[in-house]
Design a protein around this motif. Structure first.
Motif, mmCIF file in Angstrom:
data_model
loop_
_atom_site.group_PDB
_atom_site.id
_atom_site.type_symbol
_atom_site.label_atom_id
_atom_site.label_comp_id
_atom_site.label_asym_id
_atom_site.label_seq_id
_atom_site.Cartn_x
_atom_site.Cartn_y
_atom_site.Cartn_z
ATOM 1 N N MET A 1 0.850 -1.177 0.000
ATOM 2 C CA MET A 1 0.000 0.000 0.000
ATOM 3 C C MET A 1 0.894 1.238 0.000
ATOM 4 N N SER A 2 0.658 2.164 -0.931
ATOM 5 C CA SER A 2 1.475 3.369 -1.003
ATOM 6 C C SER A 2 1.006 4.389 0.039
ATOM 7 N N LYS A 3 1.953 5.231 0.412
ATOM 8 C CA LYS A 3 1.671 6.239 1.433
ATOM 9 C C LYS A 3 1.019 7.460 0.794
ATOM 10 N N LEU A 4 -0.044 7.955 1.385
ATOM 11 C CA LEU A 4 -0.674 9.191 0.951
ATOM 12 C C LEU A 4 0.018 10.364 1.619
ATOM 13 N N THR A 5 0.008 11.509 0.944
ATOM 14 C CA THR A 5 0.607 12.696 1.544
ATOM 15 C C THR A 5 -0.483 13.684 1.932
ATOM 16 N N ARG A 6 -0.169 14.437 2.939
ATOM 17 C CA ARG A 6 -1.040 15.504 3.430
ATOM 18 C C ARG A 6 -0.161 16.737 3.499
ATOM 19 N N GLU A 7 -0.318 17.645 2.524
ATOM 20 C CA GLU A 7 0.528 18.826 2.419
ATOM 21 C C GLU A 7 -0.173 20.036 3.020
ATOM 22 N N ILE A 8 0.502 20.701 3.933
ATOM 23 C CA ILE A 8 -0.030 21.907 4.556
ATOM 24 C C ILE A 8 0.319 23.093 3.663
ATOM 25 N N VAL A 9 -0.690 23.897 3.340
ATOM 26 C CA VAL A 9 -0.512 25.052 2.459
ATOM 27 C C VAL A 9 -0.603 26.323 3.281
ATOM 28 N N THR A 10 0.393 27.185 3.112
ATOM 29 C CA THR A 10 0.434 28.463 3.809
ATOM 30 C C THR A 10 0.948 29.526 2.851
ATOM 31 N N THR A 11 0.318 30.673 2.843
ATOM 32 C CA THR A 11 0.791 31.801 2.038
ATOM 33 C C THR A 11 0.606 33.093 2.811
ATOM 34 N N ASN A 12 1.540 34.004 2.601
ATOM 35 C CA ASN A 12 1.417 35.337 3.196
ATOM 36 C C ASN A 12 0.529 36.246 2.357
ATOM 37 N N ASN A 13 0.054 35.757 1.224
ATOM 38 C CA ASN A 13 -0.795 36.546 0.331
ATOM 39 C C ASN A 13 -2.273 36.482 0.710
ATOM 40 N N ALA A 14 -2.581 35.837 1.811
ATOM 41 C CA ALA A 14 -3.957 35.744 2.312
ATOM 42 C C ALA A 14 -3.916 35.832 3.831
ATOM 43 N N ALA A 15 -5.059 36.108 4.413
ATOM 44 C CA ALA A 15 -5.149 36.213 5.875
ATOM 45 C C ALA A 15 -4.689 34.914 6.527
ATOM 46 N N ARG A 16 -3.906 35.047 7.602
ATOM 47 C CA ARG A 16 -3.399 33.884 8.346
ATOM 48 C C ARG A 16 -3.738 34.045 9.825
ATOM 49 N N PRO A 17 -4.959 33.687 10.202
ATOM 50 C CA PRO A 17 -5.341 33.806 11.613
ATOM 51 C C PRO A 17 -4.442 32.958 12.508
ATOM 52 N N LYS A 18 -4.198 33.450 13.691
ATOM 53 C CA LYS A 18 -3.393 32.703 14.655
ATOM 54 C C LYS A 18 -4.318 31.808 15.468
ATOM 55 N N LEU A 19 -4.880 30.844 14.774
ATOM 56 C CA LEU A 19 -5.809 29.896 15.373
ATOM 57 C C LEU A 19 -5.363 28.488 14.994
ATOM 58 N N PRO A 20 -5.896 27.471 15.632
ATOM 59 C CA PRO A 20 -5.431 26.100 15.378
ATOM 60 C C PRO A 20 -6.000 25.481 14.097
ATOM 61 N N PHE A 21 -5.707 26.082 12.941
ATOM 62 C CA PHE A 21 -6.050 25.492 11.651
ATOM 63 C C PHE A 21 -5.110 26.050 10.587
ATOM 64 N N ASN A 22 -5.007 25.358 9.470
ATOM 65 C CA ASN A 22 -4.184 25.794 8.353
ATOM 66 C C ASN A 22 -5.059 26.438 7.288
ATOM 67 N N GLN A 23 -4.441 27.251 6.441
ATOM 68 C CA GLN A 23 -5.191 27.887 5.357
ATOM 69 C C GLN A 23 -5.777 26.837 4.422
ATOM 70 N N ALA A 24 -4.988 25.804 4.147
ATOM 71 C CA ALA A 24 -5.482 24.725 3.279
ATOM 72 C C ALA A 24 -4.632 23.485 3.492
ATOM 73 N N ILE A 25 -5.195 22.358 3.073
ATOM 74 C CA ILE A 25 -4.506 21.072 3.070
ATOM 75 C C ILE A 25 -4.711 20.463 1.688
#
Length: 138
Positions: A1-25
């Protein structure tokens, strides 16, 4: 079984709240964006003027995050819009179609009791990455 990836996406070009979530995955070519509200990315304060300018700014954040994820608005498959007041639906829709003018994603729009920062509107989307062909079955 191959491993799936989970990539965390972050950019300074959009709002980045200091809360426990990422902008996108990104997972298995799907991009899952967290909800975006219409706040200034530097001050984290809502843009003035209500639902329409908030929607325009939130969509700017959506576009920036999608680009950072290797996607774009043309690859969005599902959008969910949360409104504080359904009376804003028609006006918010006018901003929405500026970004999604054709081949619309599937969409849900609901009225909610309260949104972060007491925003009038919030939007989240699911999109694809890579080469995407859109076909229509009418």
């Amino acid at each position: 079984m191959s491993k799936l990836t989970r990539e965390i996406v972050t950019t300074n070009n959009a709002a980045r709240p200091k809360l426990p979530f990422n902008q996108a995955i990104v997972a298995n070519r799907f991009v899952y964006l967290s909800g975006c509200v219409g706040c200034d990315k530097d001050t984290m304060e809502l843009v003035p003027g209500g639902a329409v300018p908030e929607m325009a700014k939130a969509l700017d954040h959506v576009k920036a995050i999608l680009i950072a994820a290797g996607s774009g608005v043309d690859k969005v498959v599902k959008a969910t819009i949360f409104l504080q007041d359904m009376a804003d639906f028609a006006n918010v829709n006018q901003e929405y179609i500026k970004v999604f003018p054709k081949n619309y994603p599937a969409r849900t729009c609901v009225q909610v009791a309260k949104l972060p920062l007491n925003a009038k509107v919030e939007i989240e989307v699911v999109a694809l990455t890579g080469d995407v062909e859109t076909i229509s079955k009418l």
